[in-house]
Design a protein around this motif. Structure first.
Motif, short mmCIF file in Angstrom:
data_model
loop_
_atom_site.label_atom_id
_atom_site.label_comp_id
_atom_site.label_asym_id
_atom_site.label_seq_id
_atom_site.Cartn_x
_atom_site.Cartn_y
_atom_site.Cartn_z
N UNK A 90 -3.35 -4.61 3.63
CA UNK A 90 -4.44 -3.88 2.99
C UNK A 90 -4.51 -2.50 3.62
N UNK A 91 -4.54 -1.48 2.78
CA UNK A 91 -4.73 -0.11 3.25
C UNK A 91 -3.76 0.23 4.38
N UNK A 92 -2.50 -0.18 4.21
CA UNK A 92 -1.44 0.05 5.18
C UNK A 92 -1.68 -0.66 6.52
N UNK A 93 -2.47 -1.71 6.52
CA UNK A 93 -2.74 -2.50 7.72
C UNK A 93 -2.32 -3.95 7.50
N UNK A 94 -1.73 -4.53 8.52
CA UNK A 94 -1.48 -5.96 8.57
C UNK A 94 -1.71 -6.40 10.01
#
Length: 178
Positions: A90-94
């Motif tokens: 999500x939104x370049x986050x993992x």
């Protein structure tokens, strides 16, 4: 170690198989799924799969969503708590911890999302020693937006989630003790 959190009005505990009926009442309700992609569950086996998944994540990560019990009635009213998001981005986050909640509609507008969310964030900071906890809402879900702000998260930005073709909001809170 079993996860058990108590607030003034609520108990947050690990899911048990006996929660399947309450979870089905929650996740089969189209109103609950209005801002969740409009994909309510259609049978209790899907709920048992969710419970099994949470049990696996308790063992693997030490945390997952928790059954939310109203102390006064003893009723299952939904779920709340933290979850390690490690299987999608999500939104370049993992690999981040997300605070979330989902309540049966008759328990909305009682402050339960905020109360349980604050307890979950506190657990994440005090017990798990997390640095940052994130939150997500669908852009039109004002009730969830307000709950995340009351929990103490800061709104960061809006972003597009192409997998479900929706606009989401991104929030974060830093551990003040680190």
């Amino acid at each position: 170690m079993s996860i058990y959190i108590e607030t003034e009005r609520l108990l947050l505990r690990e899911f048990e198989d006996q929660d399947v009926d309450g979870l089905f009442a929650l996740d089969s309700d189209p109103l609950v799924h209005k801002y969740l992609g409009n994909k309510p569950v259609t049978n209790k086996d899907q709920c048992l799969e969710y419970i099994t998944s949470c049990k696996q994540k308790y063992k693997a990560h030490g945390i997952c969503r928790l059954a939310l019990i109203e102390k006064k009635s003893g009723d299952f009213i939904g779920w709340s708590g933290l979850k390690l998001i490690d299987d999608y981005t999500f939104n370049n986050h993992t690999n981040f911890y997300d605070v979330g909640y989902r309540l049966i509609p008759k328990y909305w507008n009682k402050g339960y999302a905020t109360e349980s969310g604050k307890a979950a964030v506190n657990y994440g900071f005090e017990t798990l020693k997390l640095d940052t906890i994130f939150g997500l809402t669908e852009i039109k879900n004002e009730a969830s937006h307000n709950a995340l702000l009351k929990i103490g998260l800061d709104y960061i930005e809006d972003f597009y989630y192409p997998e479900d073709a929706i606009q989401l909001r991104w929030y974060a809170i830093k551990n003040p003790n680190l």
